[in-house]
Design an enzyme around this catalytic site. Sequence first.
Site, PDB file in Angstrom:
ATOM      1  N   CYS A   1     -10.683 -48.551  -3.486  1.00 27.48           N
ATOM      2  CA  CYS A   1      -9.721 -47.011  -4.603  1.00 27.48           C
ATOM      3  C   CYS A   1      -8.458 -46.440  -4.433  1.00 27.48           C
ATOM      4  O   CYS A   1      -8.622 -45.518  -5.749  1.00 27.48           O
ATOM      5  CB  CYS A   1     -11.049 -45.750  -5.104  1.00 27.48           C
ATOM      6  SG  CYS A   1     -12.939 -45.736  -4.608  1.00 27.48           S
TER       7      CYS A   1
ATOM      8  N   HIS B   1      -7.332 -36.774  -5.767  1.00 29.09           N
ATOM      9  CA  HIS B   1      -8.412 -38.242  -5.918  1.00 29.09           C
ATOM     10  C   HIS B   1     -10.328 -37.926  -6.954  1.00 29.09           C
ATOM     11  O   HIS B   1     -10.218 -38.507  -7.440  1.00 29.09           O
ATOM     12  CB  HIS B   1      -8.819 -38.621  -4.886  1.00 29.09           C
ATOM     13  CG  HIS B   1      -9.050 -39.898  -4.418  1.00 29.09           C
ATOM     14  ND1 HIS B   1      -9.272 -41.202  -5.324  1.00 29.09           N
ATOM     15  CD2 HIS B   1     -10.138 -40.615  -4.145  1.00 29.09           C
ATOM     16  CE1 HIS B   1      -9.692 -41.984  -5.025  1.00 29.09           C
ATOM     17  NE2 HIS B   1     -11.088 -41.737  -4.195  1.00 29.09           N
TER      18      HIS B   1
ATOM     19  N   GLU C   1     -10.504 -33.712   0.762  1.00 33.67           N
ATOM     20  CA  GLU C   1      -9.194 -33.986   0.302  1.00 33.67           C
ATOM     21  C   GLU C   1      -8.865 -32.801   0.373  1.00 33.67           C
ATOM     22  O   GLU C   1      -7.034 -32.145   0.839  1.00 33.67           O
ATOM     23  CB  GLU C   1      -8.965 -33.908  -1.196  1.00 33.67           C
ATOM     24  CG  GLU C   1      -7.561 -34.656  -1.962  1.00 33.67           C
ATOM     25  CD  GLU C   1      -7.753 -34.381  -3.333  1.00 33.67           C
ATOM     26  OE1 GLU C   1      -9.135 -35.426  -3.593  1.00 33.67           O
ATOM     27  OE2 GLU C   1      -7.130 -35.015  -4.283  1.00 33.67           O
TER      28      GLU C   1
ATOM     29  N   LYS D   1     -11.111 -37.465 -13.225  1.00 34.25           N
ATOM     30  CA  LYS D   1     -12.338 -38.137 -12.616  1.00 34.25           C
ATOM     31  C   LYS D   1     -13.704 -36.970 -13.442  1.00 34.25           C
ATOM     32  O   LYS D   1     -15.198 -37.590 -13.426  1.00 34.25           O
ATOM     33  CB  LYS D   1     -12.399 -38.472 -11.378  1.00 34.25           C
ATOM     34  CG  LYS D   1     -11.381 -39.517 -10.712  1.00 34.25           C
ATOM     35  CD  LYS D   1     -12.075 -39.930  -9.379  1.00 34.25           C
ATOM     36  CE  LYS D   1     -11.105 -41.249  -9.309  1.00 34.25           C
ATOM     37  NZ  LYS D   1      -9.687 -40.258  -8.664  1.00 34.25           N
TER      38      LYS D   1
ATOM     39  N   HIS E   1     -14.990 -42.045 -11.784  1.00 33.37           N
ATOM     40  CA  HIS E   1     -14.114 -42.795 -11.646  1.00 33.37           C
ATOM     41  C   HIS E   1     -13.563 -44.623 -12.012  1.00 33.37           C
ATOM     42  O   HIS E   1     -15.094 -44.965 -12.274  1.00 33.37           O
ATOM     43  CB  HIS E   1     -14.810 -42.739  -9.898  1.00 33.37           C
ATOM     44  CG  HIS E   1     -13.631 -43.326  -9.008  1.00 33.37           C
ATOM     45  ND1 HIS E   1     -13.126 -43.858  -9.091  1.00 33.37           N
ATOM     46  CD2 HIS E   1     -14.154 -43.323  -7.592  1.00 33.37           C
ATOM     47  CE1 HIS E   1     -12.190 -43.980  -7.560  1.00 33.37           C
ATOM     48  NE2 HIS E   1     -12.781 -43.754  -7.133  1.00 33.37           N
TER      49      HIS E   1
ATOM     50  N   PHE F   1     -13.064 -46.453  -0.140  1.00 32.28           N
ATOM     51  CA  PHE F   1     -13.480 -46.591   1.305  1.00 32.28           C
ATOM     52  C   PHE F   1     -12.616 -47.980   1.465  1.00 32.28           C
ATOM     53  O   PHE F   1     -11.849 -49.060   0.877  1.00 32.28           O
ATOM     54  CB  PHE F   1     -15.184 -47.815  -0.129  1.00 32.28           C
ATOM     55  CG  PHE F   1     -16.026 -47.046  -0.158  1.00 32.28           C
ATOM     56  CD1 PHE F   1     -15.816 -45.882  -0.276  1.00 32.28           C
ATOM     57  CD2 PHE F   1     -17.084 -47.911  -1.262  1.00 32.28           C
ATOM     58  CE1 PHE F   1     -17.087 -45.171  -0.283  1.00 32.28           C
ATOM     59  CE2 PHE F   1     -17.819 -46.775  -1.301  1.00 32.28           C
ATOM     60  CZ  PHE F   1     -17.905 -45.640  -0.884  1.00 32.28           C
TER      61      PHE F   1
END
Lengths: 422, 396
Positions: free
Chosen positions: A172, A312, A323, A344, A349, A408
């Site tokens: 990501c 993010h 975050e 997002k 996403h 990830f």
Amino acid sequence: MKDAAGRPVIAVTGAGIVTSLGEGKQDNWSGLTAGRSGIHAITRFPTEGLRTTIGGTIDFVDVEPFCCASFTTEIASRAATEAVGQSAIRPVGDFPGPLFVAMPPIEIEWPLRERLLAMAGKDDEADYSDLLEVASKAQSIDYENSLYGSVAERLASTFGTKGSPISLTTACASGATAIQLGVEAIRRGETDAALAVAADGSMYPETMIRFSLLSALSTQNDEPEKAARPFSKNRDGFVMAEGAAALVLESYEHAKARGADILGVIRGCGEKADSFHRTRSNPDGKAIIGALQAALDDAGCAPDEIDYINAHGTGTPENDKMENFALGEVLGERARTVPISSNKSMIGHTLTAAGAIEAVASLLTLEHQRIPPTINYDVPDPAIELDVVPFTARDAEVSTVLSNSFGFGGQNACLVFSGEPA
Amino acid sequence: MTNDVWITGIGLTSSLGEGRDAHWQALNAGTGPVLDRQCISPYAFHPMAELDLSLQIPKRGDQRQMEPWQRYGVYTAGLALDDANVKDDPDLLSRMDMIVAAGGGERDIAVDNQIMSELLKSNDRAKLLIERLSNELRPTLFLAQLPNLVAGNISIVHGVTGSSRTFMGEEAAGHDAVRTAHARVAAGQSRICLVGGAFNAAREDMLLLFEMVSGNWLGEADSVWARDTGNGGVRLGSMGAFLVLEAADHARARGARPVARLEAVVADRGPREAGSVGRSLSALWSRIGGGIEADTLGVVSGATGIAGQTAEELGFLETLSGAPIRAAGTHLGHGLEAQFPASLAIAALCISHGKVFPAADASVETNERVDVERALVTSVGHWRGEGLALVARAET
């Protein structure tokens, strides 16, 4: 013009974007600043039996036969056409630098397996040996669409980029990494310009099942536009989406010499990998903190220079918590007052494309001096003490933007953007 | 700033064994390739030698989270870190950069086969597919399929966390991973970088990919130069190959010795047509070959064995004034993303021993030059992408 470290300043002279909100900067910016959601029930393929049946599919683009490689190529190509066109660096088809493409994994998908099965003419039992027997009758397009290299190869041919195109993934964080690779190539003096593209067209049943099995996806199927809830107490996962973005990166000197419009500069890039777990961050936040700090250091930027953070902000319980924590560690008190929002919440996403899509949104924020909101913030998470710009866009003086991407597999990358130097 | 780039660590695993010495001995023994002809008959492939995984991946839990290609990658990366003598330096590992060339991971063939049979009998295939995949896929299989999880697992198991990037795109991923790592270290953007890839050949889904272009070699010839019936083709080979690239001054400061110096890496791409591979290789060579004395040059080719492109590559190599030619693929098989790093590792072995290993195909690999100071590594992607590297003796 050199930066404080004596390296070429990197300008962005073209940007393109395609998401479920529309094609092009104009449609996307009006959607993002209106707080409009692009998330909807999936209709491209039957979803009966899926735990999650919603997403940010781009339904106004179609390719036949649908597969990840061809769809990813198509949306990437549209975003790059907009970016290269805006930069006016050369006619489309003769880009004077290398290509960096962030993209999803490519594999032989079920529709192709089923076409091969049909060729094999079996009617009850079948296995790979049956597919192997007829495979040589497959069309060359099916073979090419099963190769990782096919996306970048086609883009390189279409845009006439120079040298060997790089296809990359940092999960990501990929979109940010594509930009970082372009920045590094220009800083090394290998090229005056680079084309960074990120696209993700990997929404098909098997990929959705894979994410569902990891419990990563929101299951709020009844109200799709309300499913992505970054920083909310009732967030329950991310919403998968398709998207693409492209940036023309150029040394500031090269851009100025040809009289190009400059959308902004990339002041710095930072990255740091985690060694804790395959899908979770170390609770100590060290890797995310390290990526944030590395980006600020690379940019030569003090924490209080940051005017806006493009988060993010996936809307998974884990990401938003980490975050929030890492920003507090790096920005200190300022983390509570600097505006932050998650694109997002509206476009979902877009996985490998997210970092580049959010880079384009960050540049548009600098251009319009307007911060897109985080929608669906009806139930704030009291543990998150960030100014998330809820529901409606906010006008603000924004000179410097921090954009975060965490993946990830423990790959984290952050970028710092500023307006054109005075 | 231009730094000398040293190779200070090599990890290599394949059908020939593991590590530098085992490979050098096997290549010199001239015993021919190790092949598995039974497992996926009629296809022959080069199986991975037996590895004691616990030596490099001590936790069983970590091993279970990976499929074979990832285990090969993580294991081999560990060998490279050991060879560079950095394994026990967590501070250095936390600053070390990493670029992995990776494809996708294995599928669960048993699940695929079962679903294919059920699909044939179903009148609602879309629904059945969703139902079966939801029930049969192991949650962790996804993580074992993701390309970036080789790097992710290297971070977890070995602690390499300075940066982590994964390049994709079959053979070209290998070219670009090494090219980028070299460029970053040369320019001072990185001080030390782990770069490489891994491939598992025991995969019917990979055979299927090559079968779509009749690209699997089913003939008898082991030598990639001698596969001249039909299209020729590849024999897939399981392998892992990782290099530690390091700025010479960084290596000197910690007392590390170079195996060899990575002098140059170049790569390009373009549509394939008759003559294009030869032209591309010649153009790449013109960028790095200037002033090189041909009488101390050896060649380690990564040729696939696919007929047309392999013949064009040979045509190019024959312009190099009689430099001895050796083919990695004859011995190791073809390992896609890992092929270029593996060929480079073998070239570095040749440099460190000052000679090439014995010829395996007398019609092409004739010249037994003894003092090899510099090795050219070639790679021609089976579909796209051409890469060259020069490995030279390091001046310590």
